[in-house]
Scaffold this motif. Structure first.
Motif, PDB file in Angstrom:
ATOM      1  N   HIS A 143       3.714  -9.986  -0.351  1.00 34.51           N
ATOM      2  CA  HIS A 143       4.458  -9.052  -0.841  1.00 34.51           C
ATOM      3  C   HIS A 143       4.978  -8.404   0.386  1.00 34.51           C
ATOM      4  O   HIS A 143       4.262  -7.802   1.333  1.00 34.51           O
ATOM      5  CB  HIS A 143       3.195  -7.950  -1.345  1.00 34.51           C
ATOM      6  N   ALA A 144       6.324  -8.084   0.254  1.00 28.24           N
ATOM      7  CA  ALA A 144       7.101  -7.370   1.656  1.00 28.24           C
ATOM      8  C   ALA A 144       7.625  -6.105   0.960  1.00 28.24           C
ATOM      9  O   ALA A 144       8.243  -6.163  -0.065  1.00 28.24           O
ATOM     10  CB  ALA A 144       8.156  -8.164   1.965  1.00 28.24           C
ATOM     11  N   GLN A 145       7.359  -5.197   1.505  1.00 31.47           N
ATOM     12  CA  GLN A 145       8.267  -3.800   1.096  1.00 31.47           C
ATOM     13  C   GLN A 145       9.649  -3.557   1.670  1.00 31.47           C
ATOM     14  O   GLN A 145       9.917  -4.013   2.611  1.00 31.47           O
ATOM     15  CB  GLN A 145       7.275  -2.577   1.603  1.00 31.47           C
ATOM     16  N   LEU A 146      10.442  -3.280   0.515  1.00 31.52           N
ATOM     17  CA  LEU A 146      11.848  -3.433   0.911  1.00 31.52           C
ATOM     18  C   LEU A 146      12.362  -1.993   1.512  1.00 31.52           C
ATOM     19  O   LEU A 146      11.643  -1.067   1.251  1.00 31.52           O
ATOM     20  CB  LEU A 146      12.731  -3.488  -0.470  1.00 31.52           C
ATOM     21  N   LYS A 147      13.086  -2.100   2.683  1.00 34.39           N
ATOM     22  CA  LYS A 147      13.550  -1.143   3.338  1.00 34.39           C
ATOM     23  C   LYS A 147      14.254  -0.201   2.892  1.00 34.39           C
ATOM     24  O   LYS A 147      15.447  -0.176   2.977  1.00 34.39           O
ATOM     25  CB  LYS A 147      14.047  -1.597   4.763  1.00 34.39           C
TER      26      LYS A 147
ATOM     27  N   ILE B  85      10.850 -15.877  -6.009  1.00 33.28           N
ATOM     28  CA  ILE B  85      10.691 -14.552  -5.356  1.00 33.28           C
ATOM     29  C   ILE B  85      10.894 -13.665  -6.689  1.00 33.28           C
ATOM     30  O   ILE B  85      11.927 -13.652  -7.322  1.00 33.28           O
ATOM     31  CB  ILE B  85      11.723 -14.131  -4.409  1.00 33.28           C
ATOM     32  N   HIS B  86      10.217 -12.691  -6.865  1.00 34.05           N
ATOM     33  CA  HIS B  86      10.513 -11.443  -7.785  1.00 34.05           C
ATOM     34  C   HIS B  86      10.171 -10.159  -7.146  1.00 34.05           C
ATOM     35  O   HIS B  86       9.560  -9.915  -6.166  1.00 34.05           O
ATOM     36  CB  HIS B  86       9.510 -11.936  -9.005  1.00 34.05           C
ATOM     37  N   MET B  87      10.863  -9.181  -8.070  1.00 35.64           N
ATOM     38  CA  MET B  87      10.860  -7.894  -7.542  1.00 35.64           C
ATOM     39  C   MET B  87       9.602  -7.139  -8.362  1.00 35.64           C
ATOM     40  O   MET B  87       9.502  -7.518  -9.458  1.00 35.64           O
ATOM     41  CB  MET B  87      12.066  -7.175  -7.902  1.00 35.64           C
ATOM     42  N   GLU B  88       8.894  -6.318  -7.780  1.00 33.12           N
ATOM     43  CA  GLU B  88       7.928  -5.278  -8.406  1.00 33.12           C
ATOM     44  C   GLU B  88       7.929  -4.089  -7.659  1.00 33.12           C
ATOM     45  O   GLU B  88       8.078  -3.771  -6.590  1.00 33.12           O
ATOM     46  CB  GLU B  88       6.815  -6.154  -8.694  1.00 33.12           C
ATOM     47  N   GLU B  89       7.051  -2.962  -8.424  1.00 38.81           N
ATOM     48  CA  GLU B  89       6.655  -1.884  -7.934  1.00 38.81           C
ATOM     49  C   GLU B  89       5.472  -1.950  -7.475  1.00 38.81           C
ATOM     50  O   GLU B  89       4.509  -2.565  -7.882  1.00 38.81           O
ATOM     51  CB  GLU B  89       6.834  -0.713  -8.708  1.00 38.81           C
ATOM     52  N   ASP B  90       5.112  -1.370  -6.240  1.00 41.55           N
ATOM     53  CA  ASP B  90       3.870  -1.319  -5.645  1.00 41.55           C
ATOM     54  C   ASP B  90       2.930  -0.395  -6.212  1.00 41.55           C
ATOM     55  O   ASP B  90       3.299   0.819  -7.037  1.00 41.55           O
ATOM     56  CB  ASP B  90       4.002  -0.851  -4.013  1.00 41.55           C
ATOM     57  N   ALA B  91       1.860  -0.408  -6.445  1.00 39.52           N
ATOM     58  CA  ALA B  91       0.638   0.362  -6.728  1.00 39.52           C
ATOM     59  C   ALA B  91       0.453   1.651  -5.793  1.00 39.52           C
ATOM     60  O   ALA B  91       0.776   1.459  -4.516  1.00 39.52           O
ATOM     61  CB  ALA B  91      -0.532  -0.205  -7.254  1.00 39.52           C
ATOM     62  N   GLY B  92      -0.290   2.701  -6.072  1.00 34.99           N
ATOM     63  CA  GLY B  92      -0.790   3.442  -5.058  1.00 34.99           C
ATOM     64  C   GLY B  92      -2.011   3.069  -4.591  1.00 34.99           C
ATOM     65  O   GLY B  92      -2.227   1.785  -4.442  1.00 34.99           O
ATOM     66  N   LYS B  93      -2.860   4.068  -3.802  1.00 43.55           N
ATOM     67  CA  LYS B  93      -3.748   3.448  -2.887  1.00 43.55           C
ATOM     68  C   LYS B  93      -5.158   4.267  -3.226  1.00 43.55           C
ATOM     69  O   LYS B  93      -4.910   5.470  -3.439  1.00 43.55           O
ATOM     70  CB  LYS B  93      -3.488   3.925  -1.505  1.00 43.55           C
ATOM     71  N   SER B  94      -6.344   3.453  -3.395  1.00 45.92           N
ATOM     72  CA  SER B  94      -7.575   4.304  -3.713  1.00 45.92           C
ATOM     73  C   SER B  94      -8.256   4.164  -2.246  1.00 45.92           C
ATOM     74  O   SER B  94      -8.198   3.551  -1.651  1.00 45.92           O
ATOM     75  CB  SER B  94      -8.547   3.374  -4.534  1.00 45.92           C
ATOM     76  N   ILE B  95      -8.486   5.576  -2.033  1.00 43.14           N
ATOM     77  CA  ILE B  95      -9.364   5.541  -0.592  1.00 43.14           C
ATOM     78  C   ILE B  95     -10.615   5.874  -0.806  1.00 43.14           C
ATOM     79  O   ILE B  95     -10.945   7.091  -1.435  1.00 43.14           O
ATOM     80  CB  ILE B  95      -8.749   6.681   0.085  1.00 43.14           C
TER      81      ILE B  95
ATOM     82  N   PRO C 192       9.414  -0.180  -3.623  1.00 39.21           N
ATOM     83  CA  PRO C 192       9.880  -1.620  -3.956  1.00 39.21           C
ATOM     84  C   PRO C 192       9.189  -2.723  -3.267  1.00 39.21           C
ATOM     85  O   PRO C 192       9.236  -2.713  -2.095  1.00 39.21           O
ATOM     86  CB  PRO C 192      11.307  -1.550  -3.892  1.00 39.21           C
ATOM     87  N   LEU C 193       8.874  -3.774  -3.764  1.00 41.62           N
ATOM     88  CA  LEU C 193       8.368  -4.866  -3.343  1.00 41.62           C
ATOM     89  C   LEU C 193       9.368  -5.999  -3.612  1.00 41.62           C
ATOM     90  O   LEU C 193       9.629  -6.300  -4.732  1.00 41.62           O
ATOM     91  CB  LEU C 193       6.973  -5.170  -3.597  1.00 41.62           C
ATOM     92  N   ILE C 194       9.145  -7.159  -2.642  1.00 44.23           N
ATOM     93  CA  ILE C 194       9.385  -8.571  -3.134  1.00 44.23           C
ATOM     94  C   ILE C 194       8.357  -9.371  -2.958  1.00 44.23           C
ATOM     95  O   ILE C 194       7.327  -9.098  -1.946  1.00 44.23           O
ATOM     96  CB  ILE C 194      10.819  -9.158  -2.654  1.00 44.23           C
ATOM     97  N   GLU C 195       7.796 -10.238  -3.943  1.00 41.49           N
ATOM     98  CA  GLU C 195       6.850 -11.143  -4.063  1.00 41.49           C
ATOM     99  C   GLU C 195       7.316 -12.600  -3.578  1.00 41.49           C
ATOM    100  O   GLU C 195       8.076 -12.922  -4.493  1.00 41.49           O
ATOM    101  CB  GLU C 195       5.800 -11.139  -5.022  1.00 41.49           C
ATOM    102  N   ILE C 196       7.187 -13.278  -2.519  1.00 44.57           N
ATOM    103  CA  ILE C 196       7.452 -14.511  -2.305  1.00 44.57           C
ATOM    104  C   ILE C 196       6.416 -15.364  -2.396  1.00 44.57           C
ATOM    105  O   ILE C 196       5.277 -15.412  -1.562  1.00 44.57           O
ATOM    106  CB  ILE C 196       7.997 -14.302  -0.802  1.00 44.57           C
ATOM    107  N   VAL C 197       6.519 -16.261  -3.173  1.00 44.19           N
ATOM    108  CA  VAL C 197       5.560 -17.070  -3.378  1.00 44.19           C
ATOM    109  C   VAL C 197       5.812 -18.586  -3.261  1.00 44.19           C
ATOM    110  O   VAL C 197       6.802 -19.166  -3.690  1.00 44.19           O
ATOM    111  CB  VAL C 197       5.235 -17.334  -5.109  1.00 44.19           C
ATOM    112  N   SER C 198       4.994 -19.025  -2.284  1.00 47.96           N
ATOM    113  CA  SER C 198       5.249 -20.473  -1.661  1.00 47.96           C
ATOM    114  C   SER C 198       4.588 -21.490  -2.736  1.00 47.96           C
ATOM    115  O   SER C 198       3.556 -21.287  -3.434  1.00 47.96           O
ATOM    116  CB  SER C 198       4.746 -20.573  -0.208  1.00 47.96           C
ATOM    117  N   GLU C 199       5.291 -22.646  -2.692  1.00 49.16           N
ATOM    118  CA  GLU C 199       4.677 -23.828  -3.541  1.00 49.16           C
ATOM    119  C   GLU C 199       3.301 -24.160  -2.477  1.00 49.16           C
ATOM    120  O   GLU C 199       3.153 -23.900  -1.490  1.00 49.16           O
ATOM    121  CB  GLU C 199       5.480 -25.181  -3.117  1.00 49.16           C
ATOM    122  N   PRO C 200       2.293 -24.883  -3.020  1.00 50.03           N
ATOM    123  CA  PRO C 200       1.111 -25.344  -2.281  1.00 50.03           C
ATOM    124  C   PRO C 200       1.353 -26.410  -1.470  1.00 50.03           C
ATOM    125  O   PRO C 200       0.932 -27.408  -1.591  1.00 50.03           O
ATOM    126  CB  PRO C 200       0.160 -25.857  -3.326  1.00 50.03           C
TER     127      PRO C 200
END
Ligand code: ADP
Ligand code: MG
Length: 500
Positions: free
Chosen positions: A33-37, A142-152, A173-181
């Protein structure tokens, strides 16, 4: 690498993937998961800001209030596309956002907006250098998705047993980059992550700072009998906050699975949590099936349409990527692999280096000074290239003093140290500190002769065949000139006078 990825393709393909563990082959696939700038969230105008007071950079859309509607952030889509295009993915002309349902305090809407059946990007690959060879690790999607909040969970901090929810991150905003095994060892997984991070930074897609949670990775790992084509049961590892923890968690988990197999125990598909302090993985929860998420297309969002012209525009704007730079540094500038690798990994450093060379420094001298002295300065100061008080102009001017031997290498290092403290021209520093080297042959000759005359005993020893006395005499010359004698010229003069 461009979409057509010409140079990555022409690069050598690595030989056999590294061996597994004894009779077992290791199989690893990564979900990053990478946060978009971006300035704003994926579906709301709230700021995408790290480190703000809890619950201050969030709005009714992120909070899932009734009656609000998400609006897709154009900039986030551009950045996501940039990553997809640069990694050679196939971009879908029409993709869809879906709701992924689960219940957790940091997800006030009760669902996360993600892409499921129609991600915007599929296929593609991350080029990874293993030594001199480049292997392309294939991507699933690769797909786009929103991040969740944080529980502390406050237990550890105040002992109050209270948990807090911070929704600042909700909707980032996030992208999730999924590799093949397709990865075969902890080392390969870590090399893949480094390469991916470097590419995302080059592209300006993400700052990808692991410590800030901008680059997070879930690791899937299984083992299978060596040579088998069938995949084994996989375990997903979470809570990996550094490259080191990825490597260590993988090493432990692989050893655990091998031990399981060898005792005839069944490996169960599960999520395991890496316990950094305990140095082990432990089960956290059985992994749910996709069905449990009750995915369906988000009715609040229209399908995302991407025009070919937009992709062309992105293709034209892509920078040269790290591995291409590395290859060019080796082939065009004649740098050794190690230096080419170090300089090309960081875009700012690479641009600083290239500018220095453009300004007249020799590629090799500039590379030596960049990988040693300059990087040392940066790590000592804990700063980035942009924060240096001098630019490539100053650096090139310094290297020119060194290359023209107006200062000795030691003198040049002293000047660089001064340049790091305050903005001052290298030439001015040289004058101020009287560092101009003594390279005038006539002057050096009389100096060297004086040293020889003062050391008749050593002269005799030298003549008797004790060659190493030469170094002693040279040391005397350097001492008398307080290090300012050009060492190469002084040596040459000394040798000649000794032989007379
Ligand atoms: P899930 O449905 O559990 O999310 P996916 O099939 O979507 O699983 O794969 C998620 C990640 O796990 C991918 O990166 C993929 O490469 C990896 N993966 C899938 N099967 C295996 C396996 N048997 N061993 C190791 N990694 C795997
Ligand atoms: Mg999956």
């Amino acid at each position: 690498m461009s979409v057509e990825s010409t140079s990555a393709e022409s690069a050598k393909v690595a030989g056999q993937p590294s061996a597994g563990v004894g009779p077992w082959d290791v199989v690893i696939g990564l979900e990053v998961h990478a946060q978009l700038k971006t300035d704003a969230k994926l579906f709301s105008p709230a700021p995408n800001a790290f480190g703000a007071e809890p619950n201050t950079v969030t709005c009714e859309i992120d909070l899932g209030m009734p009656g609000v509607l998400p609006v897709l952030n154009r900039r986030a889509v551009e950045l996501a596309l940039r990553a997809g295009v640069a990694l050679g993915c196939k971009i879908r002309p029409v993709s869809q956002f879906a709701r992924k349902h689960y219940f957790y305090p940091d997800l006030p809407k009760g669902y996360q907006i993600s892409q499921y059946e129609e991600p915007y990007a599929e296929g593609g690959a991350v080029p990874v250098a293993f030594g001199d060879a480049v292997r392309k690790i294939p991507l699933t999607r690769i797909h786009m998705e929103e991040d969740a909040g944080k529980s502390i969970h406050d237990d550890a901090i105040t002992g109050s047993g209270v948990s807090h929810v911070d929704l600042n991150r909700a909707g980032v905003p996030l992208i999730e980059i999924v590799s093949e095994p397709a990865l075969r060892s902890a080392e390969e997984a870590s090399a893949y992550l480094r390469s991916l991070r470097s590419i995302l930074r080059y592209l300006g897609v993400s700052d990808a700072d692991m410590e800030k949670g901008q680059f997070r990775c879930d690791v899937n790992v299984s083992i299978r009998p060596a040579g088998s084509a069938q995949l084994g049961v996989k375990v997903e590892l979470k809570n990996l906050n550094s490259f080191r923890s990825v490597e260590r968690a993988l090493e432990h988990e692989i050893a655990r699975q091998v031990a399981c197999q060898e005792c005839g125990e069944r490996i169960v598909q599960e999520t395991r949590h890496w316990d950094e302090r305990g140095n082990r993985t432990r089960p956290s929860r059985e992994k749910e099936d996709a069905d449990d998420y009750r995915y369906f297309p988000d009715p609040d969002l229209v399908p995302l349409r991407i025009a070919e012209a937009e992709l062309d525009e992105i293709r034209r704007s892509l920078p040269e990527l790290p591995l291409d730079k590395r290859a060019r540094y080796q082939s065009e500038l004649g740098l050794p692999e190690a230096a080419a690798q170090v300089i090309s990994e960081d875009r700012e450093l690479a641009e600083f280096y290239e500018r220095t060379v453009q300004l007249g420094a020799s590629p090799t001298t500039a590379a030596n000074w960049t990988t040693r002295e300059l990087l040392e300065l940066l790590s000592e100061g804990g700063i980035g290239v942009a924060e240096l008080p001098f630019g490539p102009e100053g650096f090139a001017a310094l290297l020119s003093l060194a290359e023209s031997r107006r200062v000795t290498p030691a003198g040049a290092r002293t000047i660089l140290g001064e340049m790091a403290k305050a903005s001052e021209e290298p030439e001015a520093i040289m004058q101020r500190l009287g560092l101009e080297s003594l390279s005038d042959r006539g002057e050096l000759e009389s100096l060297v002769q004086a040293v020889i005359d003062d050391h008749p005993k050593q002269l005799e020893q030298y003549r008797a065949g004790e060659g190493k006395v030469m170094n002693f005499l040279l040391g005397q010359v350097m001492r008398r000139t307080r290090g300012k004698a050009d060492p190469a010229i002084a040596r040459e003069v000394l040798l000649r006078l000794l032989q007379e």
